[in-house]
Design a protein around this motif. Sequence first.
Motif, short mmCIF file in Angstrom:
data_model
loop_
_atom_site.label_atom_id
_atom_site.label_comp_id
_atom_site.label_asym_id
_atom_site.label_seq_id
_atom_site.Cartn_x
_atom_site.Cartn_y
_atom_site.Cartn_z
N GLU A 116 0.81 -1.16 0.11
CA GLU A 116 0.00 0.06 -0.03
C GLU A 116 1.06 1.35 0.05
O GLU A 116 0.66 2.16 -0.68
N ILE A 117 1.95 1.39 0.72
CA ILE A 117 2.78 2.36 0.86
C ILE A 117 3.48 2.48 -0.70
O ILE A 117 3.61 3.85 -1.25
N GLN A 118 3.56 1.58 -1.50
CA GLN A 118 4.29 1.65 -2.68
C GLN A 118 3.42 1.92 -3.88
O GLN A 118 3.70 2.98 -4.56
N LEU A 119 2.20 1.33 -3.74
CA LEU A 119 1.39 1.58 -4.77
C LEU A 119 0.45 2.93 -4.54
O LEU A 119 0.31 3.88 -5.44
N GLN A 120 -0.07 3.18 -3.33
CA GLN A 120 -1.04 4.37 -3.04
C GLN A 120 -2.32 4.30 -3.89
O GLN A 120 -2.71 5.00 -4.36
N PHE A 121 -2.66 3.02 -3.98
CA PHE A 121 -3.85 2.67 -4.54
C PHE A 121 -5.02 2.17 -3.59
O PHE A 121 -4.72 1.76 -2.41
N GLY A 122 -6.39 2.91 -3.62
CA GLY A 122 -7.27 2.81 -2.71
C GLY A 122 -7.89 1.11 -2.72
O GLY A 122 -8.55 1.03 -1.77
N ASN A 123 -7.60 0.62 -3.78
CA ASN A 123 -8.26 -0.98 -3.73
C ASN A 123 -7.39 -1.94 -2.69
O ASN A 123 -7.94 -2.72 -2.41
N LEU A 124 -6.36 -1.28 -2.33
CA LEU A 124 -5.71 -1.95 -1.04
C LEU A 124 -6.36 -2.04 0.06
O LEU A 124 -6.58 -2.87 0.82
N LYS A 125 -6.88 -0.63 0.51
CA LYS A 125 -7.76 -0.73 1.58
C LYS A 125 -8.92 -1.44 1.39
O LYS A 125 -9.37 -2.01 2.61
N VAL A 126 -9.64 -1.68 0.60
CA VAL A 126 -10.93 -2.22 0.25
C VAL A 126 -10.50 -3.70 0.47
O VAL A 126 -11.26 -4.52 1.13
N LEU A 127 -9.29 -4.37 -0.19
CA LEU A 127 -9.03 -5.71 0.22
C LEU A 127 -8.68 -5.85 1.45
O LEU A 127 -8.94 -7.16 1.78
N GLN A 128 -7.80 -5.03 2.02
CA GLN A 128 -7.64 -5.22 3.43
C GLN A 128 -8.66 -5.39 4.39
O GLN A 128 -8.91 -6.20 5.37
N SER A 129 -9.66 -4.42 4.12
CA SER A 129 -10.86 -4.35 5.17
C SER A 129 -11.90 -5.75 4.75
O SER A 129 -12.11 -6.28 5.82
N TYR A 130 -11.66 -6.10 3.53
CA TYR A 130 -12.50 -7.33 3.25
C TYR A 130 -11.88 -8.38 3.93
O TYR A 130 -12.59 -9.51 4.59
N LEU A 131 -10.60 -8.63 3.79
CA LEU A 131 -9.85 -9.84 4.44
C LEU A 131 -10.05 -9.62 6.17
O LEU A 131 -10.25 -10.81 6.63
N ARG A 132 -10.09 -8.74 6.55
CA ARG A 132 -10.10 -8.76 7.96
C ARG A 132 -11.65 -9.10 8.56
O ARG A 132 -11.86 -9.80 9.58
N THR A 133 -12.54 -8.70 7.66
CA THR A 133 -14.02 -9.29 7.75
C THR A 133 -14.18 -10.80 7.64
O THR A 133 -14.80 -11.52 8.38
N LEU A 134 -13.37 -11.12 6.52
CA LEU A 134 -13.35 -12.69 6.43
C LEU A 134 -12.84 -13.47 7.37
O LEU A 134 -13.08 -14.69 7.43
N TRP A 135 -11.96 -12.70 8.01
CA TRP A 135 -11.20 -13.66 9.05
C TRP A 135 -11.94 -13.95 10.29
O TRP A 135 -11.27 -14.53 11.13
N GLN A 136 -12.87 -13.27 10.67
CA GLN A 136 -13.79 -13.29 11.78
C GLN A 136 -14.41 -14.83 11.68
O GLN A 136 -14.51 -15.46 10.77
N PRO A 137 -14.45 -15.26 12.85
CA PRO A 137 -15.12 -16.55 13.03
C PRO A 137 -16.18 -16.92 12.11
O PRO A 137 -17.08 -16.21 12.09
#
Length: 500
Positions: free
Chosen positions: A458-479
């Motif tokens: 994310e630091i390298q790219l500065q693309f907003g899709n990284l934030k969407v992907l990270q947020s989705y993975l955090r949700t997916l990792w919930q029990p």
Amino acid sequence: MVNPPSLLNIVLRYPASLNMQFSGRSAGYWLQSPKAQKRIRTVPGSCWPCRSRRVMCDLQKPNCRKCAKADLPCNFSKRLLKWQDSLASRGHLAGKNIPVRDSTSRRDSAPSQELGISTLSASQQSAFDYFRQKVWPLLFVGGVESSVPFTLALKSPPLLLAILALATTHKAIDSPTDELWIECEHARLACISSLRIELAKGTKEEEQSRAIVMTSIFLCMLDGYLNPQDGMAATIEHQLGAQAVINILGGPLEAISRAAPNELILLSEFASMDLSRALIIGERPYIAPELWSKFDAGRSWWEDIGGEESPAAIFKELAKMAHYALDLADNPESEVSVEKVLGFESNLQAPLKEVSLYSVMHDTTEDLAQHHRYMEAQSLFRAFRYCALIYLYRAICKLPTHHKLVQQRVQQCLESLSMLSEQAGYQTCALFPYCVAGAHSIADFHQETVTKNLDIIEIQLQFGNLKVLQSYLRTLWQPGRQAGDWFHMFKDFSKGVYIL
């Protein structure tokens, strides 16, 4: 295969209000010259006498008509050498007149001016330079070299505005201010307005159609990569618009065969993000499986490492599996073909060439650098292979996330991704492997690895899709969220976000 709508439908889907001025600025504002009121007589590529006289050159080589009529020495050289009357006193030029100044020295010209963009304003030239230096290199791996399509952009207002919008938006993400965000939204709307006007005219020439395709791809990147909004339908409209114009050009095969090198890079990027999106949300990819090998014949976003291995072969298998998975979904009573599954698995387990330490002990520094690039590319290709195997096991074979085969491929995929360095640019083209491996990571240390590496990217790219992907993975990792098959796992992933 999804049939793209007609150009008329694409035009009608863009709001008509975009033809009007918004926030006090229209599309013309972004294209106007800093001295619009002053007549510009010269044309790009003029000979030096016509430039100095500020007259229209007809670009006739070796001697233009204006120079012939004025009895002047016509000169189309890229650099103009000026001479002094004194003689050289020593060296191999002794007794001869010598040049004392190069009038087109890099120190006298900005990078964008060297490219012939002298008619743009200072802010526009700055945006072009920013795009060339900061945004364009992020679209392919470090070993690929290609020029930005500036020449075509200068002939196409929508393409020019798309480049300016990408540069402004990336700059706003990198150094956010309210003023910059307003500016980038104005630039985006100006581009869409200009594109709508161009589409309403109808595509008459091939060059115009190619520019519209590139504009639509850039808009896909703008709304799908840089600044995606959850549930945003505009990204899909840009994609369908690009597909419609590609069909007018004769279809994907014709477009790939006739594309210039920088256009082919964008087409390979477009095909890849269309494929990854189709795999995630459960649609049929636009590019037919057999067309992927055509990208290896020219330029593409991945680096040609000179071996037999290429992501095109992996993407071909992924496209075939995507069609087969949907065929099974359309016919619930049909059974999975063991023969097909074994065929996919065999094609995706083809061994890669190994490079041993002994084989490089006596190589030169240049050879070692080449071996290093090969190993990086090999690691990236392997990561995509393991992603494809995860798709095979999950989407077609319906194995659960915790199955040993699935987790084995997750481990191998993350190990391959860990071999990519931050400097070579391979990390920025590995979001799809991170998405697939991350979504199927059930071990805490795997999830921590994915989170850490995505933060770096994310630091390298500065693309907003990284934030969407990270947020989705955090949700997916919930029990309990990783239960179900492949399509159930990604059913809530935003359709307006693209990853590669």
